[in-house]
Design an enzyme around this catalytic site. Structure first.
Site, PDB file in Angstrom:
ATOM      1  N   CYS A   1       7.573 -16.688   0.775  1.00  0.00           N
ATOM      2  CA  CYS A   1       6.436 -15.918   1.300  1.00  0.00           C
ATOM      3  C   CYS A   1       5.157 -16.747   1.275  1.00  0.00           C
ATOM      4  O   CYS A   1       4.350 -16.673   2.200  1.00  0.00           O
ATOM      5  CB  CYS A   1       6.248 -14.631   0.509  1.00  0.00           C
ATOM      6  SG  CYS A   1       7.523 -13.400   0.862  1.00  0.00           S
TER       7      CYS A   1
ATOM      8  N   CYS B   1       6.697 -14.747  -3.585  1.00  0.00           N
ATOM      9  CA  CYS B   1       7.694 -15.780  -3.866  1.00  0.00           C
ATOM     10  C   CYS B   1       7.345 -17.044  -3.080  1.00  0.00           C
ATOM     11  O   CYS B   1       6.445 -17.053  -2.240  1.00  0.00           O
ATOM     12  CB  CYS B   1       9.094 -15.271  -3.516  1.00  0.00           C
ATOM     13  SG  CYS B   1       9.438 -15.209  -1.740  1.00  0.00           S
TER      14      CYS B   1
ATOM     15  N   CYS C   1      11.428  -9.938   1.888  1.00  0.00           N
ATOM     16  CA  CYS C   1      10.285  -9.513   1.085  1.00  0.00           C
ATOM     17  C   CYS C   1       9.292  -8.729   1.944  1.00  0.00           C
ATOM     18  O   CYS C   1       9.245  -8.878   3.165  1.00  0.00           O
ATOM     19  CB  CYS C   1       9.570 -10.723   0.500  1.00  0.00           C
ATOM     20  SG  CYS C   1      10.573 -11.727  -0.608  1.00  0.00           S
TER      21      CYS C   1
ATOM     22  N   GLU D   1      16.313  -4.754   0.915  1.00  0.00           N
ATOM     23  CA  GLU D   1      17.459  -5.457   0.360  1.00  0.00           C
ATOM     24  C   GLU D   1      18.716  -5.104   1.149  1.00  0.00           C
ATOM     25  O   GLU D   1      18.798  -4.032   1.742  1.00  0.00           O
ATOM     26  CB  GLU D   1      17.644  -5.080  -1.110  1.00  0.00           C
ATOM     27  CG  GLU D   1      16.495  -5.515  -1.977  1.00  0.00           C
ATOM     28  CD  GLU D   1      16.620  -5.091  -3.427  1.00  0.00           C
ATOM     29  OE1 GLU D   1      15.772  -5.520  -4.221  1.00  0.00           O
ATOM     30  OE2 GLU D   1      17.556  -4.328  -3.769  1.00  0.00           O
TER      31      GLU D   1
ATOM     32  N   ASN E   1       9.639  -4.402   1.185  1.00  0.00           N
ATOM     33  CA  ASN E   1      10.840  -5.211   1.020  1.00  0.00           C
ATOM     34  C   ASN E   1      12.072  -4.403   1.379  1.00  0.00           C
ATOM     35  O   ASN E   1      12.109  -3.183   1.244  1.00  0.00           O
ATOM     36  CB  ASN E   1      10.938  -5.800  -0.393  1.00  0.00           C
ATOM     37  CG  ASN E   1      11.035  -4.780  -1.503  1.00  0.00           C
ATOM     38  OD1 ASN E   1      10.353  -3.760  -1.497  1.00  0.00           O
ATOM     39  ND2 ASN E   1      11.883  -5.067  -2.487  1.00  0.00           N
TER      40      ASN E   1
ATOM     41  N   GLU F   1       6.077  -9.095   2.176  1.00  0.00           N
ATOM     42  CA  GLU F   1       5.097  -9.953   2.839  1.00  0.00           C
ATOM     43  C   GLU F   1       5.637 -10.509   4.149  1.00  0.00           C
ATOM     44  O   GLU F   1       4.971 -10.493   5.178  1.00  0.00           O
ATOM     45  CB  GLU F   1       4.690 -11.120   1.928  1.00  0.00           C
ATOM     46  CG  GLU F   1       4.065 -10.698   0.618  1.00  0.00           C
ATOM     47  CD  GLU F   1       5.079 -10.592  -0.516  1.00  0.00           C
ATOM     48  OE1 GLU F   1       6.106  -9.884  -0.351  1.00  0.00           O
ATOM     49  OE2 GLU F   1       4.850 -11.214  -1.562  1.00  0.00           O
TER      50      GLU F   1
END
Length: 153
Positions: free
Chosen positions: A112, A109, A74, A65, A63, A76
């Site tokens: 994802c 999430c 993310c 940010e 991930n 994934e």
């Protein structure tokens, strides 16, 4: 007319990574190593994902940010978009997700989950998903199990 229906699915729960096959243990370890490459200065939630392709090659993602939230991504999706751009002819057979902290299993999430389903549809085959915690792991045999009512154009 009102009709109640029920959705259910089977999954496998492992109490320990030692219960996995050697190939899956290597995949989980790659996901755990990928957490070290995460850039998470705001959430402090470092996630790594690893995919084993049909060829046996393992790809990883972490991930990332951004100061301009929600511009981050993310682990994934970082991994899946790289796969689609650079390795689409080599389908994903299994994908592991790990995090730090890792007290509980790491589940994808909603965005994802949709991209996982999109990937399965594009490659025309399911992928097993391994969602890892420090000790335990939950496995589903297809991303569709994680998102029963998917978006379809």
């Amino acid at each position: 007319m009102k009709m109640k229906q029920q959705f259910s699915f089977e999954y496998t729960h492992y109490e320990s990574v030692a219960a996995l096959s050697e190939a899956d243990r290597a995949l989980v370890e790659a996901a755990r190593e990928a957490t070290q490459k995460a850039h998470a200065p705001y959430s402090h939630f470092h996630v790594g994902a690893a995919a084993r392709l049909k060829s046996g090659r393992i790809l990883t993602g972490s991930n990332i940010e951004s100061e301009v939230y929600p511009a981050g991504l993310c682990a994934e999706r970082t991994l899946l978009f790289h796969h689609a751009a650079c390795h689409a002819a080599d389908p994903i057979e299994a994908l592991a997700i790990a995090s730090v902290p890792d007290e509980r299993e790491c589940y994808p999430c909603g965005q994802c989950r949709q991209v996982l389903v999109d990937t399965e549809r594009r490659q025309k085959s399911p992928m097993r998903i391994l969602m890892c915690g420090r000790e335990s792991i939950t496995e589903v045999d297809s991303a569709e199990r994680l998102l029963p009512f998917t978006f379809i154009l």
